[in-house]
Design a protein around this motif. Structure first.
Motif: not given
Length: 262
Positions: A238-240, A203-204, A42-43, A10-13
């Motif tokens: 990116l996320d973690e 992400t992921g 990208p959603l 969410e914060q990445t987006a």
């Protein structure tokens, strides 16, 4: 290249959306041109752009949208054709006019017709004055758009065969693997590099290896997304989990803090 790592998708987006808006705000041309990627990555970014519109911080009513790619051989109006996907996931969300959405014409299966469609798409991008900000995802095999490993780093829009891995990854959007097209029309890596700003979202943990190879490995056709290293204004969000394979993570975090103030 700016690499921004956030705790969760969410914060990445949200950070990716800010990078898109900042790039569009810098454009001296109106209407602006936004390059659009499909897929799950990208959603969240598109939802954040929709929130920015609702809050009065953005307006896409005169923006041109330019798709990265399209499947070959799907009939017009097919729900998984990328024109239909972008109408649902972008136009309906951010208020981009459907008649301002540009998508390669992959409806034919004739080679000459597809080559003509690819050339026409390149010309359309030029006619629009080029892409201001290109949104990107990354495939688990390092593909960018549908530029599979082995794609020429200076390639232009053309027909490409989809790898077996990409078709398996995309089978979830169809009734099964047999329904996934085998070919596509895709912007080339050289076409993508022509955008003024690139914003990649990943992400992921399934993307961690591809992200590390693209950002910290050699520039190579074996990892098409490594061309990001060649662009003067690339923002990677990116996320973690997606950042887990990065060796220089501490430096990226330090750089993201910006210049000291006071």
């Amino acid at each position: 290249m700016e690499i921004l790592v956030s705790p969760d998708p969410e914060q990445t987006a949200a950070r990716a959306a800010e990078a898109v808006l900042a790039g569009l705000d810098r454009s001296s041309r109106r209407p602006s041109v936004l390059g659009l990627a499909t897929g799950s990555s990208p959603l969240g970014l598109y939802r954040e752009l929709g929130r920015a519109v609702a809050a009065g911080r953005a307006d896409f009513s005169t923006t041109h949208g330019v798709a990265l790619d399209e499947y070959v051989g799907l009939p017009p109006g097919h729900p998984e054709g990328y024109r239909q996907v972008l109408l649902r996931e972008v136009c309906d969300v951010v208020g981009l006019a459907p008649d301002r959405l540009e998508v390669p014409d992959g409806s034919s299966t004739d080679g000459a017709a597809l080559e003509a469609a690819a050339a026409a798409y390149e010309q359309r991008i030029r006619d629009l004055g080029g892409v201001d900000v290109q949104v990107l995802g990354i495939g688990a095999n390092g593909h960018l758009g549908f530029n599979e490993p082995g794609s020429a780093l200076t390639s232009r829009t053309r027909v490409k065969r989809l790898s077996a891995r990409t078709r398996r990854d995309n089978a979830r959007f169809f009734r099964g693997l047999d329904d996934v097209p085998t070919h596509c029309l895709t912007q080339g890596l050289g076409t993508i590099l022509g955008a003024r700003r690139l914003v990649l979202v990943a992400t992921g943990d399934a993307k961690a290896d591809a992200v590390a190879a693209a950002l910290e490995g050699p520039l190579t056709a074996s990892v098409p997304a490594s061309v990001l290293q060649w662009h003067a204004d690339t923002v990677v969000c990116l996320d973690e989990a997606a950042a887990a394979g990065l060796r220089n993570r501490q430096y990226y975090d330090d750089s993201a803090e910006g210049l000291p103030t006071g």
